[in-house]
Design a protein around this motif. Structure first.
Motif, PDB file in Angstrom:
ATOM      1  N   GLU A   6       3.532  -4.972  -6.922  1.00  0.00           N
ATOM      2  CA  GLU A   6       4.832  -4.305  -7.044  1.00  0.00           C
ATOM      3  C   GLU A   6       4.974  -3.587  -8.383  1.00  0.00           C
ATOM      4  N   ALA A   7       4.457  -4.188  -9.453  1.00  0.00           N
ATOM      5  CA  ALA A   7       4.553  -3.557 -10.769  1.00  0.00           C
ATOM      6  C   ALA A   7       3.813  -2.225 -10.785  1.00  0.00           C
ATOM      7  N   PHE A   8       2.644  -2.193 -10.151  1.00  0.00           N
ATOM      8  CA  PHE A   8       1.889  -0.941 -10.099  1.00  0.00           C
ATOM      9  C   PHE A   8       2.605   0.094  -9.241  1.00  0.00           C
ATOM     10  N   ALA A   9       3.108  -0.334  -8.089  1.00  0.00           N
ATOM     11  CA  ALA A   9       3.770   0.601  -7.180  1.00  0.00           C
ATOM     12  C   ALA A   9       5.056   1.160  -7.789  1.00  0.00           C
ATOM     13  N   GLY A  10       5.813   0.310  -8.469  1.00  0.00           N
ATOM     14  CA  GLY A  10       7.097   0.730  -9.019  1.00  0.00           C
ATOM     15  C   GLY A  10       7.009   1.349 -10.398  1.00  0.00           C
ATOM     16  N   GLY A  11       5.933   1.060 -11.126  1.00  0.00           N
ATOM     17  CA  GLY A  11       5.766   1.634 -12.447  1.00  0.00           C
ATOM     18  C   GLY A  11       6.520   0.939 -13.551  1.00  0.00           C
ATOM     19  N   GLY A  12       7.098  -0.234 -13.254  1.00  0.00           N
ATOM     20  CA  GLY A  12       7.820  -0.984 -14.271  1.00  0.00           C
ATOM     21  C   GLY A  12       7.445  -2.444 -14.238  1.00  0.00           C
ATOM     22  N   PRO A  13       7.753  -3.200 -15.294  1.00  0.00           N
ATOM     23  CA  PRO A  13       7.407  -4.624 -15.324  1.00  0.00           C
ATOM     24  C   PRO A  13       8.092  -5.394 -14.200  1.00  0.00           C
ATOM     25  N   VAL A  14       7.383  -6.376 -13.678  1.00  0.00           N
ATOM     26  CA  VAL A  14       7.950  -7.291 -12.691  1.00  0.00           C
ATOM     27  C   VAL A  14       7.825  -8.693 -13.272  1.00  0.00           C
ATOM     28  N   LEU A  15       8.962  -9.280 -13.605  1.00  0.00           N
ATOM     29  CA  LEU A  15       9.007 -10.574 -14.282  1.00  0.00           C
ATOM     30  C   LEU A  15       9.544 -11.623 -13.324  1.00  0.00           C
ATOM     31  N   VAL A  16       8.683 -12.537 -12.941  1.00  0.00           N
ATOM     32  CA  VAL A  16       9.044 -13.553 -11.950  1.00  0.00           C
ATOM     33  C   VAL A  16       9.016 -14.917 -12.624  1.00  0.00           C
ATOM     34  N   ALA A  17      10.191 -15.433 -12.915  1.00  0.00           N
ATOM     35  CA  ALA A  17      10.292 -16.711 -13.627  1.00  0.00           C
ATOM     36  C   ALA A  17       9.969 -17.904 -12.738  1.00  0.00           C
ATOM     37  N   ASP A  18      10.158 -17.745 -11.440  1.00  0.00           N
ATOM     38  CA  ASP A  18       9.906 -18.851 -10.505  1.00  0.00           C
ATOM     39  C   ASP A  18       9.363 -18.268  -9.203  1.00  0.00           C
ATOM     40  N   VAL A  19       8.068 -18.386  -9.016  1.00  0.00           N
ATOM     41  CA  VAL A  19       7.425 -17.811  -7.830  1.00  0.00           C
ATOM     42  C   VAL A  19       8.002 -18.426  -6.558  1.00  0.00           C
ATOM     43  N   HIS A  20       8.254 -19.724  -6.570  1.00  0.00           N
ATOM     44  CA  HIS A  20       8.771 -20.392  -5.379  1.00  0.00           C
ATOM     45  C   HIS A  20      10.163 -19.882  -5.020  1.00  0.00           C
ATOM     46  N   LEU A  28       0.187 -11.509 -16.475  1.00  0.00           N
ATOM     47  CA  LEU A  28       0.248 -12.747 -17.235  1.00  0.00           C
ATOM     48  C   LEU A  28       0.755 -13.862 -16.332  1.00  0.00           C
ATOM     49  N   TYR A  29       0.075 -14.992 -16.357  1.00  0.00           N
ATOM     50  CA  TYR A  29       0.392 -16.096 -15.450  1.00  0.00           C
ATOM     51  C   TYR A  29       0.764 -17.353 -16.222  1.00  0.00           C
ATOM     52  N   ARG A  30       1.689 -18.111 -15.633  1.00  0.00           N
ATOM     53  CA  ARG A  30       2.105 -19.382 -16.215  1.00  0.00           C
ATOM     54  C   ARG A  30       2.085 -20.444 -15.125  1.00  0.00           C
ATOM     55  N   ARG A  31       1.604 -21.616 -15.491  1.00  0.00           N
ATOM     56  CA  ARG A  31       1.520 -22.691 -14.496  1.00  0.00           C
ATOM     57  C   ARG A  31       2.886 -23.269 -14.165  1.00  0.00           C
ATOM     58  N   ARG A  32       3.758 -23.361 -15.117  1.00  0.00           N
ATOM     59  CA  ARG A  32       5.104 -23.874 -14.850  1.00  0.00           C
ATOM     60  C   ARG A  32       6.059 -22.705 -14.674  1.00  0.00           C
ATOM     61  N   SER A  33       7.162 -22.959 -14.011  1.00  0.00           N
ATOM     62  CA  SER A  33       8.171 -21.918 -13.849  1.00  0.00           C
ATOM     63  C   SER A  33       8.975 -21.773 -15.138  1.00  0.00           C
ATOM     64  N   GLY A  34       9.663 -20.663 -15.254  1.00  0.00           N
ATOM     65  CA  GLY A  34      10.476 -20.405 -16.436  1.00  0.00           C
ATOM     66  C   GLY A  34      10.275 -18.993 -16.943  1.00  0.00           C
ATOM     67  N   ALA A  35      11.355 -18.396 -17.422  1.00  0.00           N
ATOM     68  CA  ALA A  35      11.301 -17.023 -17.919  1.00  0.00           C
ATOM     69  C   ALA A  35      10.645 -16.969 -19.296  1.00  0.00           C
ATOM     70  N   LEU A  36      10.047 -15.831 -19.598  1.00  0.00           N
ATOM     71  CA  LEU A  36       9.553 -15.588 -20.947  1.00  0.00           C
ATOM     72  C   LEU A  36      10.739 -15.333 -21.875  1.00  0.00           C
ATOM     73  N   ARG A  37      10.605 -15.736 -23.118  1.00  0.00           N
ATOM     74  CA  ARG A  37      11.623 -15.391 -24.111  1.00  0.00           C
ATOM     75  C   ARG A  37      11.635 -13.879 -24.300  1.00  0.00           C
ATOM     76  N   ALA A  38      12.749 -13.369 -24.798  1.00  0.00           N
ATOM     77  CA  ALA A  38      12.890 -11.926 -24.988  1.00  0.00           C
ATOM     78  C   ALA A  38      11.819 -11.376 -25.920  1.00  0.00           C
ATOM     79  N   ASP A  39      11.482 -12.135 -26.991  1.00  0.00           N
ATOM     80  CA  ASP A  39      10.461 -11.645 -27.908  1.00  0.00           C
ATOM     81  C   ASP A  39       9.085 -11.639 -27.263  1.00  0.00           C
ATOM     82  N   ALA A  40       8.835 -12.579 -26.351  1.00  0.00           N
ATOM     83  CA  ALA A  40       7.552 -12.607 -25.645  1.00  0.00           C
ATOM     84  C   ALA A  40       7.432 -11.420 -24.694  1.00  0.00           C
ATOM     85  N   VAL A  41       8.526 -11.068 -24.031  1.00  0.00           N
ATOM     86  CA  VAL A  41       8.523  -9.894 -23.154  1.00  0.00           C
ATOM     87  C   VAL A  41       8.245  -8.634 -23.974  1.00  0.00           C
TER      88      VAL A  41
END
Length: 230
Positions: free
Chosen positions: A78-92, A130-143
């Motif tokens: 989706e990020a490639f198709a839309g051209g913008g970041p896709v941030l998914v804090a909880d895949v489930h 970028l992948y994370r094993r646990r759910s949760g949003a990235l901090r603003a500075d990390a984004v």
């Protein structure tokens, strides 16, 4: 983390002797540079069939890229198709958005995905995922760090294109076998390449394997996926 520091870190990777080593080093830098991520992947993308995995930080991240390619869905697609970041804090929690990816991701233990397109103006080259094993949003500075990193990696990738032959790129993790198998199926069944690829993808989904594995069967046995035994 400022842009100059990120640029220096990526520039150090440029000393790697091959593009595959360079891409893997960039992914390792990404995991160190962006707080709260466990894995990274750098992938060139084109049409739904065209993809080349340049490098990953680990086999787990490579598997997640493979899942999205096989299913044709997921945050990176989706990020490639839309051209913008896709941030998914909880895949489930987003399982209705990408049901296949959410189900497969749960099996391998991914909790969150943050996909950033590699683009120059309107031209899209691929994604930094970028992948994370646990759910949760990235901090603003990390984004912000990840966005800067994606920009720097894009420019570095363009410089690398000038240094290495295209064939060298294809030797990293290539889907060339998929392209050949797609052409074989299209010729055998007299259907379009898109329809042939859809058959490979459907076979992969039905047998819980990757598209590359199914393509390997087609090449080995010379038969379309519809005619392969389970």
């Amino acid at each position: 983390m400022d842009r100059d520091l990120v640029t220096r870190m990526v520039a150090e990777c440029a000393a790697q002797p091959s593009r595959g080593d360079w891409a893997r080093a960039v992914c390792a830098v990404s995991v160190r540079a962006v707080a709260g991520v466990d894995g990274a992947a750098l992938t060139l993308r084109g049409s739904s069939r065209a993809q080349e995995m340049l490098g990953t930080s680990d086999p787990w991240s490579a598997g997640l890229e493979e899942i999205q390619y096989t299913l044709g869905e997921g945050p990176a697609v989706e990020a490639f198709a839309g051209g913008g970041p896709v941030l998914v804090a909880d895949v489930h929690a987003d399982r209705l958005r990408w049901p296949g990816f959410a189900e497969a991701g749960a099996v391998v233990g991914v909790g969150a995905v943050f996909a950033f397109p590699l683009r120059v103006g309107d031209v899209r080259l691929g994604t930094l995922d970028l992948y994370r094993r646990r759910s949760g949003a990235l901090r603003a500075d990390a984004v912000a760090d990840a966005s800067v990193l994606a920009d720097v990696v894009t420019l570095a990738l363009l410089r690398h294109v000038e240094r290495f032959e295209e064939d060298d790129l294809r030797r990293v993790v290539s889907y060339q076998d998929v392209d050949v198998a797609t052409g074989m199926v299209a010729a055998q069944l007299r259907i379009s390449l898109d329809d042939a690829f859809a058959r490979l993808r459907a076979r992969a989904f039905a047998t819980d394997r990757s598209v590359r594995e199914v393509a390997g069967d087609v090449l080995a046995r010379g038969a379309s996926p519809d005619r392969l035994a389970d």
